[in-house]
Design an enzyme around this catalytic site. Sequence first.
Site, mmCIF file in Angstrom:
data_model
loop_
_atom_site.group_PDB
_atom_site.id
_atom_site.type_symbol
_atom_site.label_atom_id
_atom_site.label_comp_id
_atom_site.label_asym_id
_atom_site.label_seq_id
_atom_site.Cartn_x
_atom_site.Cartn_y
_atom_site.Cartn_z
ATOM 1 N N HIS A 66 2.841 11.921 1.089
ATOM 2 C CA HIS A 66 2.356 10.473 0.670
ATOM 3 C C HIS A 66 3.424 9.753 -0.156
ATOM 4 O O HIS A 66 3.925 10.420 -1.103
ATOM 5 C CB HIS A 66 1.263 10.544 -0.070
ATOM 6 N N ILE A 67 3.844 8.692 0.105
ATOM 7 C CA ILE A 67 4.547 8.014 -0.733
ATOM 8 C C ILE A 67 3.866 6.642 -1.274
ATOM 9 O O ILE A 67 3.054 6.035 -0.300
ATOM 10 C CB ILE A 67 5.973 7.534 -0.359
ATOM 11 N N MET A 106 0.876 -1.216 -0.078
ATOM 12 C CA MET A 106 -0.143 0.068 -0.062
ATOM 13 C C MET A 106 0.871 1.073 -0.114
ATOM 14 O O MET A 106 1.753 1.241 -0.948
ATOM 15 C CB MET A 106 -0.819 -0.099 1.243
ATOM 16 N N CYS A 107 0.841 2.155 0.964
ATOM 17 C CA CYS A 107 1.600 3.461 0.894
ATOM 18 C C CYS A 107 1.692 3.770 2.294
ATOM 19 O O CYS A 107 1.325 3.110 3.254
ATOM 20 C CB CYS A 107 0.296 4.411 0.238
ATOM 21 N N GLN A 108 2.350 5.040 2.329
ATOM 22 C CA GLN A 108 2.743 5.595 3.608
ATOM 23 C C GLN A 108 2.232 7.068 3.609
ATOM 24 O O GLN A 108 2.522 7.911 2.832
ATOM 25 C CB GLN A 108 4.032 5.327 4.034
#
Lengths: 266, 266
Positions: free
Chosen positions: B80-81, B1-3
């Site tokens: 966001h990454i 997913m993402c961070q």
Amino acid sequence: MCQLLGMSCNVPTDICFSFSGFSRRGGGTDVHRDGWGIGFFEGDDGRGCRVFLDPSPSIESPLAAVVRDYPIQSMNVVAHIRKATQGDICLQNTHPFQRELWGRYWVFAHNGNLIDFDPALSGRYLPVGNTDSERAFCFLLDTLALRFGATAPSYEHLMDTMAEVAAVLRAHGPANFLLSNGRWLIAHCSTDLHYIVRRAPFNEAHLKDEDVSIDFNEVTSETDCVTVIATTPLTDNEAWTRIDPGTLMLFRAGVPVEVRQSDQAT
Amino acid sequence: MCQLLGMSCNVPTDICFSFSGFSRRGGGTDVHRDGWGIGFFEGDDGRGCRVFLDPSPSIESPLAAVVRDYPIQSMNVVAHIRKATQGDICLQNTHPFQRELWGRYWVFAHNGNLIDFDPALSGRYLPVGNTDSERAFCFLLDTLALRFGATAPSYEHLMDTMAEVAAVLRAHGPANFLLSNGRWLIAHCSTDLHYIVRRAPFNEAHLKDEDVSIDFNEVTSETDCVTVIATTPLTDNEAWTRIDPGTLMLFRAGVPVEVRQSDQAT
């Protein structure tokens, strides 16, 4: 007032050369020190969009240095350097402005000064800052959304309405502007706007604002077509075309494809 | 997913330290290589907003290097990454997303994966890309605009509706998100989200993702208050608070001021 820079291409192209000269006018060769910004549309369908904004002069902005050096490939670009007339010098008053309509981003920059321009707005698009320019952009998108509803029009129909909007704006003062949705770049000349279409056979171009040249033969292929639009010509050895005041032009893939007169629209 | 990474402060603060560690996770210490972005709200009233986006990994992005080094002063930040789950790797799918509502910009980033999430939308806010995340953002703003009409609500009323929206999103899968309008930073934890409130007496902090420390005594004044929110803690010598899944928090001027449960809202 301000200065405008736009680019329309048939192949992803970087604007480093033009932006290098243009950004010199933001405190170097000219007085437009009150911020600058540039919006790039990216990807094959032009849906991707990123806008760089800085309320500091482009001549000394670290961000402007990145944009000059980082070759972002784009088929539609809108840029602006600001000499404030209405509105403080701050980020929310820095052009270009961005909104979404019909599932696409729209980016707008204005050179001019609209006096007593306080249109009724539905509320769908509201200004965040306090410039005449952002009010004009909100009025423009509001008009398009109300006129065409949920369905994006053809560019011919869009241009009919755009000519009406441009006529309303012009009645309040100088209203040179650039607008793009990543497919089309629309330019309206109310007092000052020039463009040049570059295609084969390509030549060398030399910037007016710094002693830098580029040989387009070395960086293009034979089918490339690139239009650059600017308030005043950016090069001193090419023939730029002055857009007649009262003219609205739509560029697609590097060439003008549609023209309207904003002074005949009312 | 993402961070996710967010910051809420009572005084304009740069996020260079936190972003330096965070951006290492975009291809360095972690796998989130599918683009990154960061939105800064600026000015006393938080109306100014600029969003930097790059679909390339933050570890190797020239733009990320600028953001790491250029101390942009902001009281509300959303970053966001990306590790793509739904949607291609391209600019229009890169978080955070930005829209305008009630004359303010709103910025949104999401970490999660919403399955079969295809809400009815009025058309006022439409996705430009094809991520579940941008659909969630459009649904969220559409809901707020329909619920509150032309008048922005108090944050208490906003949070009531946000809890309903968060509950709808959670029903489709992980829905950790950050949302800011430049006044408030709203964080929803559905699976993973941590925060830390830094205020006097300040200490030294050491990044988890690179061997860098900062002594906050040297860069703050006694009344400063800064909350940093991140998917997982960014430092290894401070006590971060895990937000309970199903919790929606609103931060203002660096402190949490309002909490709702998204699992009790339906």
